[in-house]
Design a protein around this motif. Structure first.
Motif, PDB file in Angstrom:
ATOM      1  N   ILE A 128       1.004  -0.990  -8.117  1.00 40.24           N
ATOM      2  CA  ILE A 128       0.291  -2.269  -7.948  1.00 40.24           C
ATOM      3  C   ILE A 128       0.498  -2.768  -6.517  1.00 40.24           C
ATOM      4  O   ILE A 128      -0.441  -3.224  -5.853  1.00 40.24           O
ATOM      5  CB  ILE A 128       0.739  -3.297  -9.015  1.00 40.24           C
ATOM      6  N   PHE A 129       1.737  -2.625  -6.004  1.00 40.52           N
ATOM      7  CA  PHE A 129       2.010  -3.022  -4.608  1.00 40.52           C
ATOM      8  C   PHE A 129       1.185  -2.164  -3.639  1.00 40.52           C
ATOM      9  O   PHE A 129       0.577  -2.684  -2.707  1.00 40.52           O
ATOM     10  CB  PHE A 129       3.513  -2.881  -4.303  1.00 40.52           C
ATOM     11  N   ARG A 168       7.541  14.151   1.593  1.00 39.23           N
ATOM     12  CA  ARG A 168       7.349  12.754   1.158  1.00 39.23           C
ATOM     13  C   ARG A 168       7.022  12.592  -0.323  1.00 39.23           C
ATOM     14  O   ARG A 168       7.365  11.586  -0.932  1.00 39.23           O
ATOM     15  CB  ARG A 168       6.302  12.059   2.022  1.00 39.23           C
ATOM     16  N   SER A 169       6.354  13.607  -0.943  1.00 36.43           N
ATOM     17  CA  SER A 169       5.988  13.474  -2.359  1.00 36.43           C
ATOM     18  C   SER A 169       7.207  13.469  -3.280  1.00 36.43           C
ATOM     19  O   SER A 169       7.115  13.103  -4.453  1.00 36.43           O
ATOM     20  CB  SER A 169       5.031  14.603  -2.765  1.00 36.43           C
ATOM     21  N   SER A 170       8.382  13.845  -2.753  1.00 36.60           N
ATOM     22  CA  SER A 170       9.627  13.833  -3.550  1.00 36.60           C
ATOM     23  C   SER A 170       9.951  12.437  -4.076  1.00 36.60           C
ATOM     24  O   SER A 170      10.596  12.286  -5.104  1.00 36.60           O
ATOM     25  CB  SER A 170      10.821  14.292  -2.698  1.00 36.60           C
ATOM     26  N   LEU A 171       9.501  11.420  -3.347  1.00 38.58           N
ATOM     27  CA  LEU A 171       9.810  10.037  -3.741  1.00 38.58           C
ATOM     28  C   LEU A 171       9.083   9.645  -5.030  1.00 38.58           C
ATOM     29  O   LEU A 171       9.466   8.692  -5.693  1.00 38.58           O
ATOM     30  CB  LEU A 171       9.417   9.084  -2.600  1.00 38.58           C
ATOM     31  N   PHE A 172       8.047  10.411  -5.388  1.00 41.16           N
ATOM     32  CA  PHE A 172       7.172   9.989  -6.489  1.00 41.16           C
ATOM     33  C   PHE A 172       7.378  10.794  -7.772  1.00 41.16           C
ATOM     34  O   PHE A 172       6.484  10.910  -8.592  1.00 41.16           O
ATOM     35  CB  PHE A 172       5.709  10.046  -6.025  1.00 41.16           C
ATOM     36  N   LEU A 173       8.574  11.334  -7.940  1.00 38.15           N
ATOM     37  CA  LEU A 173       8.896  12.069  -9.167  1.00 38.15           C
ATOM     38  C   LEU A 173       9.476  11.103 -10.211  1.00 38.15           C
ATOM     39  O   LEU A 173       9.903  10.002  -9.869  1.00 38.15           O
ATOM     40  CB  LEU A 173       9.893  13.192  -8.847  1.00 38.15           C
ATOM     41  N   PRO A 174       9.540  11.520 -11.474  1.00 37.09           N
ATOM     42  CA  PRO A 174      10.024  10.598 -12.523  1.00 37.09           C
ATOM     43  C   PRO A 174      11.550  10.463 -12.570  1.00 37.09           C
ATOM     44  O   PRO A 174      12.223  11.128 -13.336  1.00 37.09           O
ATOM     45  CB  PRO A 174       9.491  11.230 -13.813  1.00 37.09           C
ATOM     46  N   PHE A 175      12.095   9.601 -11.734  1.00 36.08           N
ATOM     47  CA  PHE A 175      13.544   9.359 -11.741  1.00 36.08           C
ATOM     48  C   PHE A 175      13.870   8.287 -12.776  1.00 36.08           C
ATOM     49  O   PHE A 175      13.180   7.285 -12.872  1.00 36.08           O
ATOM     50  CB  PHE A 175      14.028   8.910 -10.366  1.00 36.08           C
ATOM     51  N   LYS A 176      14.959   8.530 -13.501  1.00 35.67           N
ATOM     52  CA  LYS A 176      15.331   7.567 -14.536  1.00 35.67           C
ATOM     53  C   LYS A 176      16.360   6.567 -14.012  1.00 35.67           C
ATOM     54  O   LYS A 176      16.387   5.422 -14.416  1.00 35.67           O
ATOM     55  CB  LYS A 176      15.907   8.332 -15.734  1.00 35.67           C
ATOM     56  N   ASN A 177      17.208   7.053 -13.098  1.00 37.95           N
ATOM     57  CA  ASN A 177      18.293   6.195 -12.631  1.00 37.95           C
ATOM     58  C   ASN A 177      18.577   6.489 -11.161  1.00 37.95           C
ATOM     59  O   ASN A 177      19.601   7.052 -10.813  1.00 37.95           O
ATOM     60  CB  ASN A 177      19.532   6.473 -13.501  1.00 37.95           C
ATOM     61  N   ARG A 207      -3.569   5.699   2.209  1.00 35.84           N
ATOM     62  CA  ARG A 207      -2.917   6.063   3.483  1.00 35.84           C
ATOM     63  C   ARG A 207      -1.577   5.343   3.622  1.00 35.84           C
ATOM     64  O   ARG A 207      -1.397   4.466   4.459  1.00 35.84           O
ATOM     65  CB  ARG A 207      -3.831   5.697   4.652  1.00 35.84           C
ATOM     66  N   LEU A 208      -0.655   5.742   2.776  1.00 39.70           N
ATOM     67  CA  LEU A 208       0.610   4.997   2.769  1.00 39.70           C
ATOM     68  C   LEU A 208       1.645   5.626   3.701  1.00 39.70           C
ATOM     69  O   LEU A 208       1.587   6.800   4.035  1.00 39.70           O
ATOM     70  CB  LEU A 208       1.147   4.891   1.345  1.00 39.70           C
ATOM     71  N   GLN A 209       2.593   4.790   4.105  1.00 34.60           N
ATOM     72  CA  GLN A 209       3.702   5.227   4.953  1.00 34.60           C
ATOM     73  C   GLN A 209       4.931   5.305   4.031  1.00 34.60           C
ATOM     74  O   GLN A 209       5.458   4.289   3.593  1.00 34.60           O
ATOM     75  CB  GLN A 209       3.858   4.216   6.092  1.00 34.60           C
ATOM     76  N   THR A 210       5.348   6.540   3.716  1.00 38.33           N
ATOM     77  CA  THR A 210       6.419   6.745   2.721  1.00 38.33           C
ATOM     78  C   THR A 210       7.722   6.074   3.128  1.00 38.33           C
ATOM     79  O   THR A 210       8.443   5.546   2.285  1.00 38.33           O
ATOM     80  CB  THR A 210       6.643   8.260   2.496  1.00 38.33           C
ATOM     81  N   LYS A 211       8.017   6.075   4.421  1.00 38.04           N
ATOM     82  CA  LYS A 211       9.266   5.434   4.871  1.00 38.04           C
ATOM     83  C   LYS A 211       9.239   3.936   4.572  1.00 38.04           C
ATOM     84  O   LYS A 211      10.195   3.381   4.042  1.00 38.04           O
ATOM     85  CB  LYS A 211       9.450   5.677   6.373  1.00 38.04           C
ATOM     86  N   ASP A 212       8.107   3.285   4.887  1.00 39.24           N
ATOM     87  CA  ASP A 212       7.982   1.848   4.617  1.00 39.24           C
ATOM     88  C   ASP A 212       8.021   1.578   3.114  1.00 39.24           C
ATOM     89  O   ASP A 212       8.588   0.590   2.653  1.00 39.24           O
ATOM     90  CB  ASP A 212       6.671   1.296   5.197  1.00 39.24           C
ATOM     91  N   LEU A 213       7.389   2.463   2.361  1.00 38.77           N
ATOM     92  CA  LEU A 213       7.354   2.298   0.911  1.00 38.77           C
ATOM     93  C   LEU A 213       8.751   2.454   0.314  1.00 38.77           C
ATOM     94  O   LEU A 213       9.120   1.761  -0.629  1.00 38.77           O
ATOM     95  CB  LEU A 213       6.400   3.330   0.299  1.00 38.77           C
ATOM     96  N   LEU A 252      11.404   1.500   1.695  1.00 42.58           N
ATOM     97  CA  LEU A 252      12.051   0.200   1.939  1.00 42.58           C
ATOM     98  C   LEU A 252      11.686  -0.786   0.837  1.00 42.58           C
ATOM     99  O   LEU A 252      12.542  -1.493   0.304  1.00 42.58           O
ATOM    100  CB  LEU A 252      11.581  -0.371   3.282  1.00 42.58           C
ATOM    101  N   TYR A 253      10.399  -0.814   0.479  1.00 42.93           N
ATOM    102  CA  TYR A 253       9.927  -1.709  -0.586  1.00 42.93           C
ATOM    103  C   TYR A 253      10.601  -1.357  -1.919  1.00 42.93           C
ATOM    104  O   TYR A 253      11.142  -2.224  -2.612  1.00 42.93           O
ATOM    105  CB  TYR A 253       8.399  -1.612  -0.724  1.00 42.93           C
ATOM    106  N   ILE A 254      10.585  -0.068  -2.279  1.00 43.52           N
ATOM    107  CA  ILE A 254      11.118   0.387  -3.581  1.00 43.52           C
ATOM    108  C   ILE A 254      12.609   0.084  -3.697  1.00 43.52           C
ATOM    109  O   ILE A 254      13.083  -0.435  -4.705  1.00 43.52           O
ATOM    110  CB  ILE A 254      10.844   1.905  -3.785  1.00 43.52           C
ATOM    111  N   THR A 255      13.361   0.402  -2.633  1.00 43.52           N
ATOM    112  CA  THR A 255      14.815   0.226  -2.719  1.00 43.52           C
ATOM    113  C   THR A 255      15.209  -1.247  -2.780  1.00 43.52           C
ATOM    114  O   THR A 255      16.152  -1.609  -3.472  1.00 43.52           O
ATOM    115  CB  THR A 255      15.523   0.926  -1.532  1.00 43.52           C
ATOM    116  N   LYS A 256      14.466  -2.106  -2.067  1.00 44.34           N
ATOM    117  CA  LYS A 256      14.748  -3.550  -2.138  1.00 44.34           C
ATOM    118  C   LYS A 256      14.414  -4.096  -3.520  1.00 44.34           C
ATOM    119  O   LYS A 256      15.185  -4.830  -4.125  1.00 44.34           O
ATOM    120  CB  LYS A 256      13.921  -4.294  -1.088  1.00 44.34           C
TER     121      LYS A 256
END
Length: 615
Positions: A76-77, A216-225, A246-252, A254-258
């Motif tokens: 959604i973000f 970069r696609s590694s960030l989008f796998l189904p992690f549970k924890n 056209r996303l910037q994985t590094k910036d994303l 930052l969003y996900i971890t926060k």
């Protein structure tokens, strides 16, 4: 009857409402019919809604696959910030079968890496900051800090992601990670087979695999924890996707971890200006090996000047290896006619064709069109074709002529097409079976070559002279990264072919990269990121008049918006790609809200939006 709002995967359509007699969990993947489509489409249940005033179609199939809360929230973000549909945003994620999720059994990892006092300081700093930047000189041992941080989270039974810019980083890193994490680590990138990817996902879900390292696609796998995300070489351009969204994985990250309270470590010897400005950093300067760097400059116009050939010869005589960097692959970038001055262009793209001598062909690096080398100029039918801006294949040819006894290999995308080939070439180079490695950007990506004593950098001026506010940052960062490959132990030499010696010499020898970042921030204030938000809207169509009308329409609309500034508009630098004419508008604003409002107001099938553009 229940009613659900669905996002259609990979589709630019807005969410649609469907009905079902069954209770369906939010995030479930379903199959539905779309008008004029014979095949059923994949869709995701976003939310349950009230019965609408219009007639709804039934959901055809409810699958076992599922997108969790974190995937939905992030998508959604992405749809809001990178201006795309939720269905397009969700498509970057890998759905998973809920039934495969199990409780993780306890695992313990012995990480006996001894950190130096400075590395320990860095490690402690990163731990207290949650999201932080490790600004670490080449050879200062940032990988050890990463591994120590990852081990700590894995021993708390959490999962970890280590992102790397190119697949060329994985063979060496894989060995180092497997030494500590054994079979609990998996490598993930575009060259991994479909079958292997399926196996990795199953092992991520059942807890066999706790660490994913890769592109970069590694960030989008189904992690549970997920406990930690590490973005290595965070400055690298390949973290930005060039297809929608056209996303910037590094910036994303930052969003996900926060948002989800996860630790983030960004790491680089030449961090991007935005990370340096926005994220607390620790400066790690101390290197493990006492190494001395000598830098020399050469302003000749020859591809390989006598000075460069002499330096290569000396290095090889001392039984050391050489790496040679160029920004261009193939033999030559431009084919120019000596009579009329026109270049040989691709018939479908407004770009010069590149010469590939081995294939006896000219190739377009944008659409892949290939033709045989013309004997005379196709424009004036009389002139002789002259080659400009040398590429890796040409340099390899000239080196073979100068050093016939030596083993010379190319390291670029034309030559390295598979993971196996990549590993084989790096292996041979590390075993001293190759004397000279000639390559493009792939060469600058963090490999440890212990017997390389000379790095030759050609064509760096073409990076410095790019039409981008990031040109200085890219050129200097690239030079530092390549120079870092020479003399990892002992003495190393770098020779740079440039007409801009003063710029490179000052920042490379007298000043520190931090000084450059501080000065660059002053230069960018009020004009460029990170102080303002910039976006690029590209309009493309096979009908040149139609697309020009669309551009004019939106230039008028955007100029009327007082909260944003239209910086420029017109034909794209590459006006035609694959027979589609391209125009662009570049806008900026100090307000994220204003720029996003204006971008979401663009309702055109011809438009692609590039938020946080580097143009």
């Amino acid at each position: 009857m229940k009613y659900y709002e669905l996002a259609i995967l990979k589709s630019p359509l807005c969410n649609l409402t469907y009905q079902s007699e069954e209770d369906i969990q939010i995030g479930t993947k379903v199959l539905v019919k779309l008008a004029r489509m014979k095949k059923l489409c994949d869709a995701v249940v976003i939310k349950e809604v009230e019965k609408p005033s219009f007639k709804c179609v039934n959901i055809e199939t409810i699958t076992d696959e599922y997108y969790d809360h974190m995937m939905l929230e992030t998508s959604i973000f992405i749809s809001k910030y990178y201006v795309c549909s939720i269905g397009e945003a969700l498509s970057i994620y890998t759905a998973f079968d809920k039934s495969l999720e199990v409780e993780f059994e306890k695992k313990h990892f012995n990480c006996d890496i001894e950190l130096s006092p400075k590395q320990q300081e860095a490690f402690d700093f990163l731990k207290t900051k949650k999201q932080a930047l490790l600004f670490a000189n080449t050879g200062s041992g940032k990988t050890e800090v990463y591994i120590k941080a990852i081990a700590q989270h894995l021993n708390e039974q959490k999962q970890a992601v280590l992102l790397m810019p190119e697949i060329s980083l994985t063979p060496q890193m894989q060995k180092r990670l497997e030494k500590v994490f054994d079979t609990s680590v998996a490598i993930w990138h575009s060259k991994v087979t479909k079958k292997k990817k399926k196996e990795i996902i199953q092992k991520v879900l059942n807890g066999e695999i706790r660490l994913i390292a890769g592109a970069r696609s590694s960030l989008f796998l189904p992690f549970k924890n997920l406990g930690i995300v590490v973005v290595d070489e965070e400055h690298d351009e390949s973290y930005k996707s060039d297809s929608k969204p056209r996303l910037q994985t590094k910036d994303l990250s930052l969003y996900i971890t926060k948002k989800f309270d996860i630790q983030l470590i960004l790491g680089s010897a030449t961090p991007s200006i935005s990370s340096f400005k926005k994220v607390p950093y620790y400066r790690l300067k101390q290197t493990f090996f006492k190494s001395k760097k000598f830098i020399d400059f050469d302003d000749s116009d020859a591809n390989l000047s006598p000075k460069i050939l002499n330096k290569i010869n000396q290095t090889l005589k001392n039984e050391h290896q050489v790496i040679i960097f160029l920004p261009t692959r193939a033999n030559f970038k431009y084919q120019i006619c000596t009579s009329c001055g026109k270049s040989v262009e691709c018939p479908f793209c407004s770009v010069s064709m590149s010469l590939h001598k081995n294939d006896l062909a000219l190739k377009c690096h944008y659409c892949g069109y290939t033709q045989k080398i013309p004997e005379v100029c196709p424009s004036c039918n009389s002139g002789v074709i002259h080659n400009l801006r040398v590429g890796t294949a040409q340099i390899e040819e000239e080196l073979n002529a100068a050093f016939p006894e030596k083993i010379i290999k190319r390291f670029d995308r034309d030559e390295i097409k598979t993971d196996t080939k990549l590993k084989a070439v790096l292996n041979d180079f590390n075993k001293n079976k190759i004397d000279i490695l000639v390559g493009t950007q792939m060469l600058s990506k963090g490999h440890d070559y212990h017997n390389v004593k000379l790095a030759v950098v050609l064509g760096i001026d073409s990076v410095l002279n790019m039409n981008s506010y990031k040109a200085r940052e890219k050129a200097l960062s690239l030079l530092i990264q390549i120079a870092g490959r020479s003399g990892r132990k002992g003495e190393g030499e770098v020779i740079v072919q440039t007409k801009n010696q003063d710029f490179f010499e000052y920042y490379f020898q007298e000043a520190d990269y931090k000084d450059f970042l501080d000065e660059e921030l002053e230069f960018r204030e009020d004009l460029y990121p990170p102080y303002v938000k910039m976006a690029r809207i590209i309009f493309a169509h096979t009908n040149g008049l139609k697309v020009k009308d669309e551009l004019d329409k939106y230039v008028k609309i955007l100029k009327a918006d007082e909260n944003i500034e239209v910086v420029g508009f017109g034909q794209c630098a590459i006006f035609k790609i694959a027979n589609r004419y391209r125009y662009e508008i570049i806008i900026r604003s100090t307000s994220v809200k204003s720029i996003l409002q204006s971008l979401h107001g663009i309702n055109s099938t011809m438009a692609t939006i590039d938020m946080d553009t580097s143009h």
